[in-house]
Design an enzyme around this catalytic site. Structure first.
Site, PDB file in Angstrom:
ATOM      1  N   GLY A 117     -16.811   6.390  -3.090  1.00  0.00           N
ATOM      2  CA  GLY A 117     -15.769   5.388  -2.874  1.00  0.00           C
ATOM      3  C   GLY A 117     -14.352   5.942  -2.925  1.00  0.00           C
ATOM      4  O   GLY A 117     -13.388   5.187  -2.925  1.00  0.00           O
ATOM      5  N   GLY A 144      -0.963   6.991  -8.308  1.00  0.00           N
ATOM      6  CA  GLY A 144      -1.858   5.993  -8.899  1.00  0.00           C
ATOM      7  C   GLY A 144      -1.339   5.484 -10.228  1.00  0.00           C
ATOM      8  O   GLY A 144      -0.236   4.933 -10.308  1.00  0.00           O
ATOM      9  N   LYS A 192       2.397   3.113   0.204  1.00  0.00           N
ATOM     10  CA  LYS A 192       3.280   4.262   0.523  1.00  0.00           C
ATOM     11  C   LYS A 192       3.523   4.386   2.013  1.00  0.00           C
ATOM     12  O   LYS A 192       4.574   4.826   2.458  1.00  0.00           O
ATOM     13  CB  LYS A 192       2.705   5.575  -0.001  1.00  0.00           C
ATOM     14  N   LYS A 249       3.695  10.035   0.468  1.00  0.00           N
ATOM     15  CA  LYS A 249       4.082  10.062  -0.949  1.00  0.00           C
ATOM     16  C   LYS A 249       5.227  11.034  -1.209  1.00  0.00           C
ATOM     17  O   LYS A 249       6.142  10.737  -1.976  1.00  0.00           O
ATOM     18  CB  LYS A 249       2.863  10.405  -1.802  1.00  0.00           C
ATOM     19  N   ARG A 283      -8.837 -12.162   2.335  1.00  0.00           N
ATOM     20  CA  ARG A 283      -9.637 -12.185   3.552  1.00  0.00           C
ATOM     21  C   ARG A 283     -11.101 -12.255   3.181  1.00  0.00           C
ATOM     22  O   ARG A 283     -11.893 -12.948   3.773  1.00  0.00           O
ATOM     23  CB  ARG A 283      -9.388 -10.915   4.376  1.00  0.00           C
TER      24      ARG A 283
END
Lengths: 316, 316
Positions: free
Chosen positions: B179, B127, B98, B197, B42
């Site tokens: 972030g 992760g 997830k 999770k 995108r």
């Protein structure tokens, strides 16, 4: 799958126990029957009446209805003979024997490839902790820069007891009474066992076998109560650390008592627990922690290799 | 292997980066060429000039030269469409999503089985930490009695900052600037992401999908500075713990802030790190620790699933 088990000590007994307890689940998962065809034992066979037993391991090697040999003998000479003959015959060889692989691994891995046979050894490092597969498969995209860990339960138990106030000999006696230490604990306390294990981790991390004689090895026998006290004053603990690291093109392996500060997770790895710390370029630091010894934990890792046998059956 | 990547955010960029950096190694390991055939984006395509790009994900789904779709879109509607069509077409579907799997996993796993397609999702939990494979394969002989963990990096970062003296809103602001937190951090701080999770971990541990609405969920937004101080006085920390446990025949799942004492390894899991603790009948406690978020760690886990694709190609 038709299995032959050679060596029925604590781990071997537990392998049979788990196969009996979880047999149905395992056969369902594998979509095939899993049968212990023959067992080779030296010690009495109490509780094993339903199995075919022999004192001669060659009987198992010569039985071509057996496709998978689980070697739990210990030592190195007989296991080496078993490994070679099993792999040469194109059969699956599963072992928990780090001593064997640290010394003869280079030859045995080649033998496995040449004969299209499988060699799995998850139980050889970190007892029940899944270590080798996560390192080899889960973290494979990384370039590994370092692997280190607390890899010997006996010496870690002794260091934990010394941290609690015991002397070295009191702690060793405790480890012997609790069944953690072997009758001859030399390999454990002199760092040899840790060196065997870091040699295997290094092979998986860096893809190259380092000659065992090139490993710098120091055990825990020279540590004094004074050393332990000094560590404590710095909010640190001595841990017997096996380390393999890559600097430039150079791989170096060492085993030595190392000060670990309370800010590190390894500081909290006490008693017979093990932990392996893997530094990768993409994942940073990964730590795998769990029971590094003990019959049922080690047997669980041995049986997890049966899954690999099934999964890899048709691998390229 | 011919790959289509849908979604080029932080993780997608890193997946491409790793495939470029490690391409030779990966192709050697897989014994086949690994090619990114098309990318659906995108956002602007800076640095991706050498790839064939499209804004329409259907172009990738309709390209039958692509055998493996990596979905890194986020959200749930489009990923659900991608997953269904990929699996129905008998292709490999890899995702880090997830949310998608916690809500539609039950249907998608059946779809994968029915169509003999593969669905891998190592990056969806923890992760970069190898979690799902060790649980499903390495520890498979065990009966799992409990899985719990620190599964959300953002909320763990906030709790760590609060433990260091920050207020909740200061800590959240810090997480946003660094972030770690999304523009809308609701899923993170309200425990929803952790619930997604733990739902997946529960499925792997107990083999049964629990309806998402049955999970008891409490986030970290009600924790006060007072709570944190009180915890500290007890030498403990609040951690947002997702837990799935088996008692008798009953599986129960919960997410809530939980006091973790300094004697537990989870106490030392700070910042954006994650850890998963697995209790098994044979192995006791196993803990897997590492970077629970971040582009390169998550991308490493995504790529580790490509290994599974290769390895499982000829599985039964």
């Amino acid at each position: 799958m038709r299995i032959g088990i050679i060596g029925i000590g604590v781990v071997g007994r537990e392998v049979i126990n788990i196969l009996e307890e979880q047999g149905q689940k395992i056969e369902k998962l594998f979509s095939e029957k899993v049968e212990v065809v023959k067992i080779c034992n030296r010690s009495p066979k109490e509780g094993l009446d339903s199995y075919e037993m022999t004192h001669d391991y060659k009987v198992l090697l010569e039985d071509n209805s057996i496709d998978t040999i689980i070697e739990l003998v210990g030592g190195i000479e007989i296991p080496y003979d078993i490994a070679k003959k099993t792999l040469e015959a194109g059969k699956n060889f599963i072992t928990a024997n780090k001593y064997l692989l640290a010394i003869h691994g280079k030859e045995l891995f080649v033998l496995a490839t040449e004969n299209n046979s499988k060699l799995f050894y998850e139980a050889a490092v970190g007892g029940g902790i899944p270590v080798l597969s996560p390192l080899k498969e889960g973290l494979f995209p990384n370039e590994i820069t370092r692997v280190r860990g607390i890899l010997n339960g006996t010496s870690n138990y002794i260091l934990t007891e010394m941290d609690g106030g015991a002397t070295f000999s009191e702690a060793l006696e405790g480890a012997t009474i609790k069944g953690y230490a072997e009758a001859d604990p030399t390999f454990d306390i002199e760092g040899i066992d840790t060196a065997h294990k870091i040699s295997l981790l290094s092979y998986l991390a860096f893809g190259k076998f380092i000659d065992f004689n090139e490993i710098e090895i120091e055990g825990i026998t020279k540590l004094t109560i004074e050393d332990i006290k000094n560590a404590k004053e710095q909010e640190a603990k001595y841990k017997l650390i096996g380390e393999a690291k890559l600097e430039g093109d150079k791989i170096s392996l060492s085993v030595k008592p190392t000060l670990i500060s309370s800010s590190e997770l390894l500081y909290g790895v006490d008693g017979v627990y093990n932990a392996v710390e893997i530094d990768g370029t993409y994942t940073g630091k990964t730590i795998l922690y769990g029971e590094g010894a003990g019959g049922s934990a080690t047997a669980s890792a041995v049986i997890s290799d049966l899954y690999k046998v099934i999964a890899s059956k048709n691998w390229n």
